[in-house]
Structure formats: structure tokens, C-alpha cells
Design a protein around this motif. Structure first.
Motif, PDB file in Angstrom:
ATOM      1  N   SER A  89      37.450  63.177  64.108  1.00 19.58           N
ATOM      2  CA  SER A  89      36.395  62.679  63.464  1.00 19.58           C
ATOM      3  C   SER A  89      35.257  63.441  62.668  1.00 19.58           C
ATOM      4  CB  SER A  89      35.355  62.479  64.919  1.00 19.58           C
ATOM      5  OG  SER A  89      36.289  61.752  65.879  1.00 19.58           O
ATOM      6  N   TYR A 216      33.512  60.122  77.633  1.00 15.70           N
ATOM      7  CA  TYR A 216      33.491  60.312  76.198  1.00 15.70           C
ATOM      8  C   TYR A 216      33.446  61.646  76.153  1.00 15.70           C
ATOM      9  CZ  TYR A 216      33.042  55.316  76.489  1.00 15.70           C
ATOM     10  OH  TYR A 216      33.160  53.813  76.541  1.00 15.70           O
ATOM     11  N   PRO A 219      32.344  65.248  71.090  1.00 13.20           N
ATOM     12  CA  PRO A 219      31.066  64.772  70.707  1.00 13.20           C
ATOM     13  C   PRO A 219      30.678  65.384  69.289  1.00 13.20           C
ATOM     14  CG  PRO A 219      30.753  66.615  72.124  1.00 13.20           C
ATOM     15  CD  PRO A 219      32.312  66.109  72.132  1.00 13.20           C
ATOM     16  N   PHE A 232      27.220  61.224  69.870  1.00  9.94           N
ATOM     17  CA  PHE A 232      28.569  60.239  69.720  1.00  9.94           C
ATOM     18  C   PHE A 232      29.455  61.058  70.643  1.00  9.94           C
ATOM     19  CE2 PHE A 232      32.476  60.735  67.741  1.00  9.94           C
ATOM     20  CZ  PHE A 232      32.987  59.481  67.368  1.00  9.94           C
ATOM     21  N   GLY A 233      30.363  60.017  71.275  1.00  7.28           N
ATOM     22  CA  GLY A 233      31.459  60.386  72.022  1.00  7.28           C
ATOM     23  C   GLY A 233      32.697  59.416  72.061  1.00  7.28           C
ATOM     24  N   GLU A 234      34.016  59.770  72.158  1.00  6.44           N
ATOM     25  CA  GLU A 234      34.874  59.062  72.045  1.00  6.44           C
ATOM     26  C   GLU A 234      35.905  59.165  73.124  1.00  6.44           C
ATOM     27  OE1 GLU A 234      37.884  61.506  69.016  1.00  6.44           O
ATOM     28  OE2 GLU A 234      36.188  60.623  68.473  1.00  6.44           O
ATOM     29  N   VAL A 244      41.154  56.397  68.421  1.00  5.92           N
ATOM     30  CA  VAL A 244      40.368  56.297  69.639  1.00  5.92           C
ATOM     31  C   VAL A 244      40.225  55.032  70.631  1.00  5.92           C
ATOM     32  CG1 VAL A 244      39.059  58.244  68.771  1.00  5.92           C
ATOM     33  CG2 VAL A 244      38.202  55.728  68.656  1.00  5.92           C
ATOM     34  N   ASP A 246      37.784  54.081  72.314  1.00  5.67           N
ATOM     35  CA  ASP A 246      36.278  53.718  72.336  1.00  5.67           C
ATOM     36  C   ASP A 246      35.736  54.564  71.809  1.00  5.67           C
ATOM     37  OD1 ASP A 246      34.405  51.927  72.706  1.00  5.67           O
ATOM     38  OD2 ASP A 246      34.012  52.337  74.533  1.00  5.67           O
ATOM     39  N   PHE A 247      34.223  54.395  71.314  1.00  6.12           N
ATOM     40  CA  PHE A 247      33.402  55.279  71.110  1.00  6.12           C
ATOM     41  C   PHE A 247      32.094  54.669  71.395  1.00  6.12           C
ATOM     42  CE2 PHE A 247      33.793  52.917  67.016  1.00  6.12           C
ATOM     43  CZ  PHE A 247      32.410  52.761  66.614  1.00  6.12           C
ATOM     44  N   ARG A 248      31.167  55.465  71.910  1.00  6.86           N
ATOM     45  CA  ARG A 248      29.866  55.080  72.185  1.00  6.86           C
ATOM     46  C   ARG A 248      28.739  56.368  71.958  1.00  6.86           C
ATOM     47  NH1 ARG A 248      29.839  51.975  78.130  1.00  6.86           N
ATOM     48  NH2 ARG A 248      31.662  50.630  77.501  1.00  6.86           N
ATOM     49  N   TRP A 270      25.210  55.747  77.841  1.00  4.60           N
ATOM     50  CA  TRP A 270      26.260  55.553  76.864  1.00  4.60           C
ATOM     51  C   TRP A 270      26.287  54.176  76.497  1.00  4.60           C
ATOM     52  CZ3 TRP A 270      28.533  59.411  74.608  1.00  4.60           C
ATOM     53  CH2 TRP A 270      28.351  60.646  75.144  1.00  4.60           C
TER      54      TRP A 270
END
Length: 651
Positions: A89, A216, A219, A232-234, A244, A246-248, A270
């Protein structure tokens, strides 16, 4: 339709079929150690569970190794046995302050804090203290601040000190924020960040995100101008890590509260950023996050084989009313018709990077070649390329692999035996963008792999199939307003030292590129813990290094009288609605040609100069058809000393 197979099945097919192309992001799809849990995952057991035949996985019993140098000018900041700094990332791990201070974070095993050095690879968790470290350079002197942690969190549910895979940001008040996925309070492993208790302090307060399922991870953190923070986390694809799930994001409006065990998290919920329907299989590639000087927070994210997007929130919360989603590319499978290496179509791989030049977003990404295979589109690491976009310049090709440079890295895609550039990497990849301190110059850097620089002792556990892992070098190109990208400069230029996982500063001082990276102490390429060197590679020491490299194409800090006159082609009118006139810096010769180049690097027209010093182009290609509106470059094919000139064609 894009055909996608399990990477594990794909590897097995490679041993039996003459041409099975890359149909997912990682052609080998192997992971020896699960990055989230740290547990050893048997490749043989995994294939057996899938009912697939087992390919050869023997690893040479012994390898002769030699010490290798760092690049000229690089200094060692630290070392680690855990040789993985980033999954993909491309979060920032280096920041340059307005006062010239250099702030760096990196992932380290911290085996000296428990578990033993070197780590016991037979242990269920060889790296029980893995975490982000922190160092700062002030007035030329480095101060190593050690492991980033918050002991006040210990003992809530239980105590676990394993973390890492984070990034760094500098808050408006001068405090450092460092993210990592950590579980110090012992209730859940997830992405959080640590904020210095005061400027220059060696203690931190853990700013915790809510616990949800799934967690998630990996980060990134950014600090905005109003003092708030966005994390941010995935959710990774465990065991593959080539996209990935998902990410939020989680937002902290204002720091100051302390964690209250067990659910007194300081950060907000999140929040979803992009709907799965935006991506072809519902799964995005690796996102990258950055903050602008006006308080915006952006996330650039690609889609393997699809398109690239920039998603921005005006205040970093990503509440629906604050979000704007902007497609950067407009690719479709219908554009892909060629079935072989003559294809002129390229599509995003899995890595992109975002940085803001003040308020202007700049995005870079890597692409590989797309070919038609019946109803499907398949992908090859052939003539791969690095692209740059901003709202002023549009999309431009910064670097495209030339013939003879990296011809072997698509052998596996073609069902042949050949080398890999390593975990989650193609022959030009890991792209990043930064700027000079005054913002006048833009720098795009990438890792590159060459046919001539391959470690044949690394086989990813597939001897006879994978014939080696490439030694990475870090290259860079420079551009200024109205000028084309400079020729690539190799910043590291070490044929047997494998530089990987670099991070380029967003702001770089004095016409230099400032970056942190990982490099081995010996001539052994690849990522050990991810399986590039097979299932039982042993402990290999990696150095964390800092490099401040002068840029040959930069004119920052050079007095105007000392800047050499650069021959250019004058274009008028610019922009043009049709015909355009080119004024050459000298009269041409019998074998001179002026080429009009599109942003994809292809020549759309060639004009013989003869003895003329001025030419006219009618806006048509070699077949007499009007070319599409867009950005083009005029260059003298026979004289690379004449700088190409950018112009815009309107219709």
C-alpha cells in the motif's frame, strides 16, 4: 471478461502448459509465513488441501554468499531479521520537516527485547516483538528512538507486543504519528496509531480504533491541518496478499483522550470508502493515502486489470457528503484486441501511490501488458511501465521497459521457466511520487529489475521453474512545468545488492531524493519471510538504510546563470485545435525525424526534417486519420539532447 485463477492453481498449470498467462496479480501466489499471524504455512499442505498436484519445492541445501555494499552515500540506520517493510500500500515511512529534520519509521523484529537474536524460525512466532521503530535526524545527527509502543495499554485483555506494517505522519504541532497494526491491549489485532506525547518525546499514546470483524490491518496515518488524524486499514487476502478484500478509514477529530479498557477507543467508526462494485471482482488493489494542505485526505486505489481511482474527502472523515470519487483511467476490455506481445494495451498492476503538491494530487502506478485470449484478457510482465497523473499534466508514461532490458520477467507468464522480480512485484514497480521543497519539481521513483541482475540461488521453492529472483535498484525521473520527464537515473546502481521496500519523501530538499529502504547484507535477493528464497532459507539480515541522492536532472538551488541552456522544440499554437507548427533548435539533416508521441509512448506521426528548421503537422496519423484530442510530445528521434516539448491537441 477478465479470467482469474487461483495463483496456486496457476503455478501448477505453469509446469504443464506451454502458455498460461498471468490472470491474477501474483503469478506464483506463494506465502511461506502468514504475515498477519506470523505462523508458518506449508505450501505443500495448502496445495494438498486444494487437491492440486505438488510442484517441486526443494531448496538448495547451501548457498555461497558474499557481503555486498550499500549504494554510494547511503547510511545504515538499523538492521532487522524480519525482511518485509510493506505489503504493497506504499504508506509514507519518511517525512521531511519544514526545518529540515528527517523523520523515519521502519519495521524491525526487536529480537533483543525477547525471543532471541537471531530469531528461532522453528518457533510458532519467531518475531514476538516485531514493531515499528523510529529515528530522527537533526542537524545531521541521527537519534534512534527505538520501538514505538504504549505500555499503558498492556494487560487490558492480555499483553501482546507484536505489530508493524505502518507509516509515519507529522502533525501540525510537530509531533510524530506512527501507525501499525498492533494488539498491545490484547483485545484485537488491528490498525491503530501512536502519537508522540510531546515534540521530541520518546513516549507515545496509543490512539485505538474500534474492534470490528474482520479486522482492518496494514494501516496508514495522515495528519490534517486542523489537527485531526485519519487512519486507513485494509482486510488482506490472507496467504496471498496480492489485493485486498476491503479497506476503510477511522477518523480522530482531536487527540487527548486516553483509552479506557476494554472498549474506550478514542477513534471513530471504521467507515467504508468505496463500494465493492467499483472493482471488477469486488476486490481493490493496494490503496495509498495522503493529505493535502487544505485539509483534504485522498486515497488512490487501483483495480488489477481494471482502472485507477482517486477518492477524496474534504475533511478526512469520508462521510458521504464530503467524498468525491474521480476515475483517473478509462480502460475497458474491449480495447484489448492483440493476442501477442505486439499489444499496445496496458493495465494497472496492484501498486499505486498518492502525494499532494500543496493542494494538487499526484498519482503514480505501474502497468503490465494486456492481451486478448478468446473471451478473456490476460496479463504479461512485458514492456511494463510507470505512469503519472495530475490534474494539470494529465496521464503520462514516465518509464517503459525497453527491449533487452527486462525480457525474461514474463517467461513464467508464458508458461516457461524464468526469473521473478520477487514478492508482489513486476519488472518496474513500487512507484512513488514526491516533490522538491518548493514544489517546482516533481519526482517519480520506482524499483526496477533487469535481466542482467538476477540471483539464481533464489527459486521461490520451485527450482527448475523459477530460475532466480531479481536484484532491485531504485530509479527516478524528474519533471518541471511544461517539460517532459527526464531520463531515468539509477539512484542505487548496485548490481548484487537487492534494494526493496523504499519510501520516497513527499518533500525533498536541495535537489536531492531523500528515501529510506531495505537492503541485504549479503548478495541474496528476495523476501525471506514471504518465500522468495524457498521454504527454509534461514535467517538473513537486512539493513534499514537512508539515502540522500543528488538528482542529475534537478535545477533546484542552481543559480540561473549556471543552468545550461537546453535545446527545445517550440510549438505553436499550444494548445491547438488542429495543425501545429514546430520550430526546431537547429536545421535538420537527411536522416532526421521529428516524432509526435502520445502519452502511452507510441509515435502517432513521423515527419522527416530534411534541412528544414521548421515543420508543420496537420494533426493526423500515418494513415491520414485525425488523432484523438489529448496531450502529445514532439521530439527529435535522432537527437536525444533536444528536450521533447509537450503540447495539447483539442477537438
Amino acid at each position: 471478461m477478465m479470467r482469474r485463477l487461483s495463483p496456486f492453481v496457476l503455478l501448477v498449470l505453469l509446469t504443464a502448459a506451454p502458455a498460461i498467462a498471468r490472470e491474477s496479480a501474483n503469478p506464483r501466489g506463494r506465502v511461506v509465513r502468514d504475515i498477519v499471524t506470523g505462523m508458518t504455512v506449508s505450501d505443500a499442505a495448502r496445495r494438498s488441501a486444494q487437491g492440486a498436484p505438488l510442484a517441486s519445492s526443494a531448496t538448495p541445501a547451501s548457498v555461497t554468499v558474499s557481503p555486498v555494499p550499500l549504494p554510494a552515500g547511503a547510511i545504515v540506520l538499523d538492521s532487522t531479521w524480519y525482511d518485509l517493510q510493506d505489503m504493497g500500500s506504499l504508506g509514507a515511512r519518511i517525512v521531511i520537516g519544514a526545518d529540515g529534520r528527517v523523520y523515519v519509521t521502519y519495521q524491525k523484529d526487536y529480537c533483543e527485547l525477547g525471543g532471541g537474536c537471531p530469531p528461532n524460525l522453528g518457533s510458532p512466532q519467531p518475531y514476538p516483538n516485531r514493531a515499528m521503530g523510529y529515528a530522527v535526524r537533526t542537524a545531521g545527527l541521527w537519534d534512534h528512538r527505538g520501538k514505538v509502543q504504549d505500555p499503558d495499554l498492556w494487560g487490558c485483555c492480555l499483553t501482546e507486543k507484536l505489530g508493524g506494517h505502518g507509516s509515519i505522519a507529522l502533525a501540525p504541532d510537530g509531533r510524530v504519528a506512527i501507525s501499525q497494526h498492533m494488539n498491545e491491549e490484547g483485545c484485537d489485532l488491528r490498525g491503530i496509531f501512536y502519537l508522540q506525547d510531546a515534540v521530541g518525546a520518546t513516549t507515545y499514546t496509543g490512539e485505538l480504533t474500534p474492534i470490528i470483524s474482520p479486522s482492518y490491518l496494514f494501516p496508514q496515518v495522515v495528519a490534517t491541518t486542523d489537527g485531526s488524524f485519519t487512519v486507513f486499514g485494509e482486510v488482506p487476502k490472507g496467504g496471498q496478499y496480492d489485493e485486498v478484500n476491503d479497506f476503510r478509514i477511522s477518523h480522530l477529530a482531536s487527540p487527548g483522550a486516553t483509552f479506557g479498557c476494554p472498549v474506550g477507543w478514542q477513534m471513530g467508526a471504521w467507515t467504508a470508502v468505496a463500494p465493492p462494485a467499483l472493482f471488477r471482482d469486488g476486490k481493490p488493489a493496494f490503496p495509498s493515502m495522503a493529505a493535502a494542505s487544505d485539509g483534504r485526505v485522498g486515497i488512490a486505489v487501483g483495480d488489477f486489470g481494471g482502472n485507477l481511482y482517486l477518492i477524496e474527502s474534504s475533511d478526512g472523515t469520508f462521510a458521504p457528503a464530503t467524498v468525491r470519487t474521480r476515475p483517473i483511467t478509462a480502460y475497458s476490455d474491449a480495447q484489448v484486441t492483440a493476442t501477442d506481445s505486439t499489444s499496445t494495451q496496458f493495465r494497472p498492476y496492484i501498486h499505486c501511490h498518492l502525494a499532494y503538491n500543496d493542494t494538487t494530487p499526484n498519482v503514480v502506478w505501474s502497468e503490465l501488458q494486456a492481451r486478448r485470449s478468446g473471451a478473456n484478457v490476460v496479463y504479461f510482465d512485458h514492456r511494463s511501465r510507470i505512469l503519472h497523473w495530475d490534474s494539470q499534466r494529465g496521464i503520462e508514461v514516465v518509464k517503459q521497459v525497453a527491449a533487452g532490458e527486462a525480457d525474461r520477467y514474463d517467461d513464467l507468464d508464458n508458461g516457461l521457466n524464468g526469473p521473478l522480480s520477487g514478492f508482489n512485484t513486476i519488472s518496474v514497480d513500487w512507484p512513488q511520487v514526491g516533490f522538491s521543497a518548493d514544489g517546482r519539481e516533481t519526482y517519480v521513483a520506482w524499483q526496477r529489475y533487469a535481466d542482467t541482475q538476477v540471483d539464481a540461488t533464489a527459486d521461490a521453492g520451485l527450482p527448475g521453474i523459477v530460475t532466480g529472483i531479481g536484484f532491485g535498484d531504485i530509479c527516478i525521473s524528474v519533471a518541471r512545468t511544461g517539460e517532459s520527464w527526464s531520463a531515468a537515473q539509477n539512484l542505487t546502481n548496485t548490481p548484487a545488492t537487492d534494494e526493496r521496500f523504499f519510501s520516497l519523501a513527499a518533500r525533498n530538499s536541495n535537489g536531492r531524493a531523500q528515501l529510506v529502504f531495505q537492503a541485504p547484507a549479503t548478495d541474496q535477493a528476495g523476501v525471506t519471510v514471504i518465500g522468495d528464497r524457498g521454504a527454509t532459507p534461514g535467517n538473513l539480515l537486512r539493513r534499514i538504510a537512508y539515502l540522500e541522492a543528488p538528482l542529475t536532472a534537478s535545477v533546484v538551488g542552481v543559480p540561473p546563470a549556471a543552468v545550461p541552456s537546453i535545446a527545445t522544440i517550440r510549438v505553436s499554437p499550444n494548445p491547438t485545435h488542429g495543425a501545429v507548427a514546430f520550430a526546431l533548435p537547429r536545421a535538420g539533416g537527411a536522416n532526421d525525424w521529428l516524432e509526435v508521441i502520445g502519452v502511452d509512448g507510441r509515435a502517432v506521426a513521423r515527419l522527416a526534417t530534411g534541412a528544414a528548421s521548421a515543420l508543420r503537422w496537420d494533426g493526423r496519423d500515418a494513415s491520414g486519420h485525425p488523432v484523438a484530442a489529448g496531450i502529445y510530445f514532439a521530439r527529435l528521434a535522432s537527437d536525444p539532447s533536444v528536450r521533447a516539448t509537450r503540447f495539447t491537441l483539442l477537438r
